[in-house]
Motif scaffolding. Structure first.
Motif, PDB file in Angstrom:
ATOM      1  N   LYS A  75     -30.688 -14.732  13.190  1.00 55.35           N
ATOM      2  CA  LYS A  75     -30.466 -15.943  13.975  1.00 55.35           C
ATOM      3  C   LYS A  75     -31.030 -15.778  15.384  1.00 55.35           C
ATOM      4  CE  LYS A  75     -26.919 -19.371  15.102  1.00 55.35           C
ATOM      5  NZ  LYS A  75     -27.681 -20.436  14.414  1.00 55.35           N
ATOM      6  N   GLY A  76     -31.887 -16.729  15.754  1.00 58.21           N
ATOM      7  CA  GLY A  76     -32.486 -16.709  17.078  1.00 58.21           C
ATOM      8  C   GLY A  76     -33.714 -15.835  17.218  1.00 58.21           C
ATOM      9  N   ARG A  77     -34.161 -15.181  16.117  1.00 56.49           N
ATOM     10  CA  ARG A  77     -35.277 -14.239  16.217  1.00 56.49           C
ATOM     11  C   ARG A  77     -36.424 -14.570  15.265  1.00 56.49           C
ATOM     12  NH1 ARG A  77     -33.074  -8.145  16.618  1.00 56.49           N
ATOM     13  NH2 ARG A  77     -35.245  -7.876  17.265  1.00 56.49           N
ATOM     14  N   GLY A  78     -36.370 -15.725  14.618  1.00 55.08           N
ATOM     15  CA  GLY A  78     -37.471 -16.140  13.763  1.00 55.08           C
ATOM     16  C   GLY A  78     -37.324 -15.696  12.321  1.00 55.08           C
ATOM     17  N   ALA A  79     -38.197 -16.220  11.483  1.00 50.91           N
ATOM     18  CA  ALA A  79     -38.227 -15.876  10.057  1.00 50.91           C
ATOM     19  C   ALA A  79     -39.551 -15.211   9.735  1.00 50.91           C
ATOM     20  CB  ALA A  79     -38.043 -17.135   9.202  1.00 50.91           C
ATOM     21  N   PHE A  80     -39.513 -14.277   8.780  1.00 52.25           N
ATOM     22  CA  PHE A  80     -40.685 -13.462   8.485  1.00 52.25           C
ATOM     23  C   PHE A  80     -40.867 -13.288   6.978  1.00 52.25           C
ATOM     24  CE2 PHE A  80     -39.271 -12.451  12.687  1.00 52.25           C
ATOM     25  CZ  PHE A  80     -40.425 -12.202  13.421  1.00 52.25           C
ATOM     26  N   LEU A  81     -42.125 -13.096   6.598  1.00 50.86           N
ATOM     27  CA  LEU A  81     -42.485 -12.706   5.235  1.00 50.86           C
ATOM     28  C   LEU A  81     -43.357 -11.466   5.342  1.00 50.86           C
ATOM     29  CD1 LEU A  81     -43.013 -12.866   2.197  1.00 50.86           C
ATOM     30  CD2 LEU A  81     -44.737 -14.633   2.655  1.00 50.86           C
ATOM     31  N   ASN A  82     -42.843 -10.338   4.837  1.00 46.38           N
ATOM     32  CA  ASN A  82     -43.596  -9.087   4.862  1.00 46.38           C
ATOM     33  C   ASN A  82     -44.158  -8.780   6.250  1.00 46.38           C
ATOM     34  OD1 ASN A  82     -43.095  -8.915   2.099  1.00 46.38           O
ATOM     35  ND2 ASN A  82     -45.029  -9.913   1.562  1.00 46.38           N
ATOM     36  N   ASP A  83     -43.311  -8.929   7.273  1.00 45.02           N
ATOM     37  CA  ASP A  83     -43.661  -8.573   8.655  1.00 45.02           C
ATOM     38  C   ASP A  83     -44.495  -9.621   9.374  1.00 45.02           C
ATOM     39  OD1 ASP A  83     -42.555  -6.493  10.021  1.00 45.02           O
ATOM     40  OD2 ASP A  83     -44.232  -5.120   9.786  1.00 45.02           O
ATOM     41  N   LYS A  84     -44.767 -10.751   8.727  1.00 45.09           N
ATOM     42  CA  LYS A  84     -45.563 -11.799   9.355  1.00 45.09           C
ATOM     43  C   LYS A  84     -44.681 -13.020   9.615  1.00 45.09           C
ATOM     44  CE  LYS A  84     -49.703 -14.661   8.714  1.00 45.09           C
ATOM     45  NZ  LYS A  84     -50.820 -15.010   7.803  1.00 45.09           N
ATOM     46  N   ARG A  85     -44.720 -13.544  10.829  1.00 47.54           N
ATOM     47  CA  ARG A  85     -43.915 -14.709  11.193  1.00 47.54           C
ATOM     48  C   ARG A  85     -44.304 -15.911  10.337  1.00 47.54           C
ATOM     49  NH1 ARG A  85     -41.277 -16.135  16.166  1.00 47.54           N
ATOM     50  NH2 ARG A  85     -39.954 -17.916  15.656  1.00 47.54           N
ATOM     51  N   ILE A  86     -43.320 -16.650   9.855  1.00 50.27           N
ATOM     52  CA  ILE A  86     -43.579 -17.842   9.060  1.00 50.27           C
ATOM     53  C   ILE A  86     -43.004 -19.073   9.745  1.00 50.27           C
ATOM     54  CG2 ILE A  86     -43.769 -16.697   6.831  1.00 50.27           C
ATOM     55  CD1 ILE A  86     -40.860 -17.407   6.259  1.00 50.27           C
ATOM     56  N   ARG A  87     -43.617 -20.222   9.483  1.00 48.96           N
ATOM     57  CA  ARG A  87     -43.173 -21.494  10.060  1.00 48.96           C
ATOM     58  C   ARG A  87     -43.336 -22.602   9.016  1.00 48.96           C
ATOM     59  NH1 ARG A  87     -42.569 -20.727  15.532  1.00 48.96           N
ATOM     60  NH2 ARG A  87     -43.767 -19.023  16.459  1.00 48.96           N
ATOM     61  N   VAL A  88     -42.544 -23.654   9.185  1.00 50.88           N
ATOM     62  CA  VAL A  88     -42.641 -24.794   8.275  1.00 50.88           C
ATOM     63  C   VAL A  88     -43.971 -25.508   8.478  1.00 50.88           C
ATOM     64  CG1 VAL A  88     -40.143 -25.123   8.130  1.00 50.88           C
ATOM     65  CG2 VAL A  88     -41.437 -26.289   9.925  1.00 50.88           C
ATOM     66  N   SER A  89     -44.336 -26.341   7.521  1.00 51.19           N
ATOM     67  CA  SER A  89     -45.631 -27.018   7.567  1.00 51.19           C
ATOM     68  C   SER A  89     -45.669 -28.068   8.671  1.00 51.19           C
ATOM     69  CB  SER A  89     -45.931 -27.674   6.220  1.00 51.19           C
ATOM     70  OG  SER A  89     -45.227 -28.890   6.092  1.00 51.19           O
ATOM     71  N   LYS A  90     -46.879 -28.499   8.997  1.00 50.88           N
ATOM     72  CA  LYS A  90     -47.075 -29.488  10.061  1.00 50.88           C
ATOM     73  C   LYS A  90     -47.405 -30.876   9.510  1.00 50.88           C
ATOM     74  CE  LYS A  90     -48.669 -26.008  13.376  1.00 50.88           C
ATOM     75  NZ  LYS A  90     -49.787 -25.578  14.270  1.00 50.88           N
TER      76      LYS A  90
END
Length: 327
Positions: free
Chosen positions: A134-149
């Motif tokens: 919480k508050g530190r972002g979400a990651f997949l295999n050490d890479k930051r992920i974000r929702v689509s635009k």
């Protein structure tokens, strides 16, 4: 891992990988598995139990005073009075696993005073590790992920789940499909909600919706969504999806459009009786009428994305205006 992780998250990752090893080993010889039915079309195997036992052993070995809420063993382990509760699904997508269909995952979340703080979803077939604090972002295999635009529903790929238990409202789902399918670029149903939510967080889906879920199906994935910049709630946009068993997740601009379409289909029985007649009639909209309502709404300027999209604010169901189909 390159970045320093929260100690509790590190413990959850260790537990998830331990369970994943058990699952991968069992996947090599599925014919030997002992399978039981919890209910029609709802299976549990010795792998579910072994993976769950490994997870609980790892978690309570590090935090013996914490509580446990697990799919197969419930709350029989841990300290029931603890403010820390681990929410565990040792094998989300058991039916897929039994058929050798490689879409299943281990899901582990840690809630503190009812709020999810740490989350891990591990896909052992692909060796994909989703995690978030919480508050530190979400990651997949050490890479930051974000929702689509994406902002237009017509361009969106959506995920969902189908009812499969006896007593589920199949007709309601058929009506939802009839409304949703003409309005989006595609609809997918792989069969593991924990992974579906992670796919939204990674931007692979633009949104996801399903009913009939349990907290362990949604808890970890819900934190992935908010930490990746998305929104999550139930079909009416309320934040009590873990209790209601009904989830809707998407990027902020798509989320509002999906609430508008799905709120008439909410499974909240005690609100259906009090719902205004317009909301009840909205569930009977033809696809053409629903399309008109969405086009009318999307013609307006899109709202700005929320800076910190945590749990959505409580709000009443959005009313869909019934408009005539274009000639």
């Amino acid at each position: 891992m390159s970045q320093a992780l929260h100690p509790m998250l590190n413990t959850a990752i260790k537990a998830a990988r331990s369970a994943g090893t058990i699952i991968n080993r069992a996947s090599l010889d599925l014919d030997r598995l002992q399978i039981n039915r919890k209910a029609p079309n709802d299976f549990v195997t010795e792998v579910d139990h072994a993976a769950e036992a490994a997870i609980i052993e790892t978690l309570l070995g590090a935090y013996p005073g914490h509580g446990i809420n697990a799919e197969e063993s419930g709350r029989t382990h841990g300290t029931s009075s603890s403010e820390y509760v681990w929410i565990i699904d040792p094998l989300d997508g058991t039916t897929n696993f039994l058929h050798g269909f490689p879409v299943y995952a281990v899901s582990i979340a840690l809630a503190f005073r009812g709020q999810v703080q740490q989350a891990v979803v591990y896909d052992p077939a692909r060796n994909d590790l989703f995690y978030a604090s919480k508050g530190r972002g979400a990651f997949l295999n050490d890479k930051r992920i974000r929702v689509s635009k994406r902002t237009r529903l017509a361009d969106c790929l959506l995920g969902t789940g189908f009812p499969f238990r006896r007593g589920d409202n199949f007709q309601r789902y058929l009506k939802m499909m009839e409304v949703m399918m003409p309005l989006c670029a595609g609809l997918r149903r792989p069969g593991a909600a924990a992974l579906d939510l992670c796919y939204v967080a990674a931007g692979w889906y633009d949104g996801f919706f399903e009913t009939g879920l349990k907290p362990w199906d949604m808890a970890a994935g819900s934190l992935m969504i908010t930490e990746a910049g998305g929104l999550v709630g139930n079909f009416t946009g309320n934040a009590d999806f873990l209790e209601r068993g009904e989830v809707l997740a998407a990027s902020p601009r798509i989320y509002g459009q999906l609430v508008q379409l799905l709120s008439p289909f909410t499974s909240v029985v005690n609100e259906e009786a009090a719902a205004p007649p317009e909301a009840a009639r909205a569930a009977e909209l033809t696809p053409e009428a629903a399309l008109g309502a969405v086009l009318d709404d999307t013609a307006r300027p899109a709202p700005a994305a929320a800076e910190a999209p945590a749990a959505p604010k409580l709000k009443p169901p959005v009313r869909i205006r019934k408009v005539p189909a274009p000639e």
